[in-house]
Scaffold this motif. Structure first.
Motif, PDB file in Angstrom:
ATOM      1  N   ASP A   5     -14.831  -0.356  -6.101  1.00 61.38           N
ATOM      2  CA  ASP A   5     -13.453  -0.015  -6.478  1.00 61.38           C
ATOM      3  C   ASP A   5     -12.924   1.130  -5.629  1.00 61.38           C
ATOM      4  O   ASP A   5     -11.761   1.131  -5.211  1.00 61.38           O
ATOM      5  N   ILE A   6     -13.763   2.131  -5.386  1.00 59.96           N
ATOM      6  CA  ILE A   6     -13.362   3.264  -4.562  1.00 59.96           C
ATOM      7  C   ILE A   6     -12.987   2.800  -3.167  1.00 59.96           C
ATOM      8  O   ILE A   6     -11.949   3.195  -2.618  1.00 59.96           O
ATOM      9  N   ASP A   7     -13.814   1.940  -2.587  1.00 63.70           N
ATOM     10  CA  ASP A   7     -13.549   1.439  -1.230  1.00 63.70           C
ATOM     11  C   ASP A   7     -12.239   0.660  -1.179  1.00 63.70           C
ATOM     12  O   ASP A   7     -11.451   0.800  -0.225  1.00 63.70           O
ATOM     13  N   ILE A   8     -12.000  -0.160  -2.180  1.00 61.63           N
ATOM     14  CA  ILE A   8     -10.772  -0.959  -2.215  1.00 61.63           C
ATOM     15  C   ILE A   8      -9.545  -0.065  -2.301  1.00 61.63           C
ATOM     16  O   ILE A   8      -8.564  -0.236  -1.570  1.00 61.63           O
ATOM     17  N   VAL A   9      -9.604   0.926  -3.179  1.00 61.16           N
ATOM     18  CA  VAL A   9      -8.464   1.826  -3.368  1.00 61.16           C
ATOM     19  C   VAL A   9      -8.171   2.612  -2.102  1.00 61.16           C
ATOM     20  O   VAL A   9      -7.015   2.702  -1.663  1.00 61.16           O
ATOM     21  N   LEU A  10      -9.192   3.176  -1.488  1.00 56.06           N
ATOM     22  CA  LEU A  10      -8.977   3.976  -0.285  1.00 56.06           C
ATOM     23  C   LEU A  10      -8.480   3.119   0.873  1.00 56.06           C
ATOM     24  O   LEU A  10      -7.671   3.574   1.688  1.00 56.06           O
ATOM     25  N   ALA A 135      -5.168  13.861   4.053  1.00 52.23           N
ATOM     26  CA  ALA A 135      -5.859  13.967   2.760  1.00 52.23           C
ATOM     27  C   ALA A 135      -6.726  12.738   2.522  1.00 52.23           C
ATOM     28  O   ALA A 135      -7.858  12.840   2.020  1.00 52.23           O
ATOM     29  N   LEU A 136      -6.225  11.576   2.904  1.00 45.36           N
ATOM     30  CA  LEU A 136      -7.013  10.345   2.788  1.00 45.36           C
ATOM     31  C   LEU A 136      -8.253  10.411   3.667  1.00 45.36           C
ATOM     32  O   LEU A 136      -9.341   9.997   3.239  1.00 45.36           O
ATOM     33  N   CYS A 166      -1.571   9.627  -5.130  1.00 43.33           N
ATOM     34  CA  CYS A 166      -2.759   8.800  -5.353  1.00 43.33           C
ATOM     35  C   CYS A 166      -4.032   9.546  -4.980  1.00 43.33           C
ATOM     36  O   CYS A 166      -5.028   9.501  -5.718  1.00 43.33           O
ATOM     37  N   ILE A 167      -4.025  10.240  -3.834  1.00 41.93           N
ATOM     38  CA  ILE A 167      -5.207  10.985  -3.412  1.00 41.93           C
ATOM     39  C   ILE A 167      -5.474  12.151  -4.358  1.00 41.93           C
ATOM     40  O   ILE A 167      -6.617  12.403  -4.753  1.00 41.93           O
TER      41      ILE A 167
END
Length: 215
Positions: A5-10, A135-136, A166-167
């Motif tokens: 999920d983290i990978d998808i969001v980023l 920031a990303l 989001c970040i």
């Protein structure tokens, strides 16, 4: 949140390739990319001077780029930019640099992307876009303290960018501040809603909010 999920969001928050037909990002002055290496070195020098003056943004960015802004890395980037320039129909330098940023993210070369973004930030090219993308980069590299600092600095700007919210929300979630995370993500989603250029960021915010709702 699981790693998937983290990978998808980023990934949803990553900058996309610039389109020449769109209006060029706002830039305070003309960018001369005749010698990209000179531009990159000047930007590095400016960030180093800002760090010594106590600028938290410069300190956070340089902490991410210990080896990625070396002379050798600059020479490699110089070649990349020159080669990309010959492939692009658009002569707008800021669009060229944004295209190189998107390619670096696609290649998962976050250090290279951060150098280009820092250079664009120094050139005052769309401050909210570049600062939120930096920031990303910090979040992608696992430096959540720097990511939150950069996102919060972006939130202070007059131009509100959903990626910054989001970040910031993602970083607050990493710190265990669920309520703050939900609030920030909700604002990010509200800003992105109805804006085709922010569609991916809207999906990112909604995905995390949905996970939090059912967690």
């Amino acid at each position: 949140m699981e790693n998937r999920d983290i990978d998808i969001v980023l990934d949803l928050l990553a900058p996309r390739a610039a389109v020449a037909s769109l209006a060029a990002p706002a830039v305070a002055g003309a960018i001369d990319l005749t010698r990209p290496d000179v531009v990159l070195r000047r930007a590095r020098g400016a960030f180093e001077a800002r760090r010594w003056s106590g600028d938290p943004v410069a300190s956070a960015v340089l902490a991410l780029l210990r080896d990625d802004w070396s002379d050798g890395a600059i020479e490699a980037l110089h070649g990349t930019i020159v080669a990309r320039r010959s492939d692009m129909d658009c002569g707008e330098p800021s669009l060229l640099l944004h295209a190189c940023v998107a390619e670096a993210f696609a290649a998962e070369d976050i250090g290279r992307a951060a150098v280009l973004l820092a250079t664009l930030h120094h050139l005052q090219a769309d401050e909210a876009e570049t600062l939120s993308a930096l920031a990303l980069c910090a979040a992608r590299l696992g430096h959540f303290a720097q990511a939150l600092l950069l996102a919060n600095e972006c939130l202070k700007l007059p131009q509100k960018h959903p990626r910054a919210y989001c970040i910031a929300g993602f970083c607050e979630l990493e710190r265990g501040n669920r309520k703050a995370a939900q609030s920030l993500l909700a604002v990010g989603a509200r800003i992105a809603r109805g804006r085709p250029d922010f569609a991916e960021m809207l999906r990112a915010a909604q995905r995390v909010l949905l996970i939090l709702h059912f967690a």
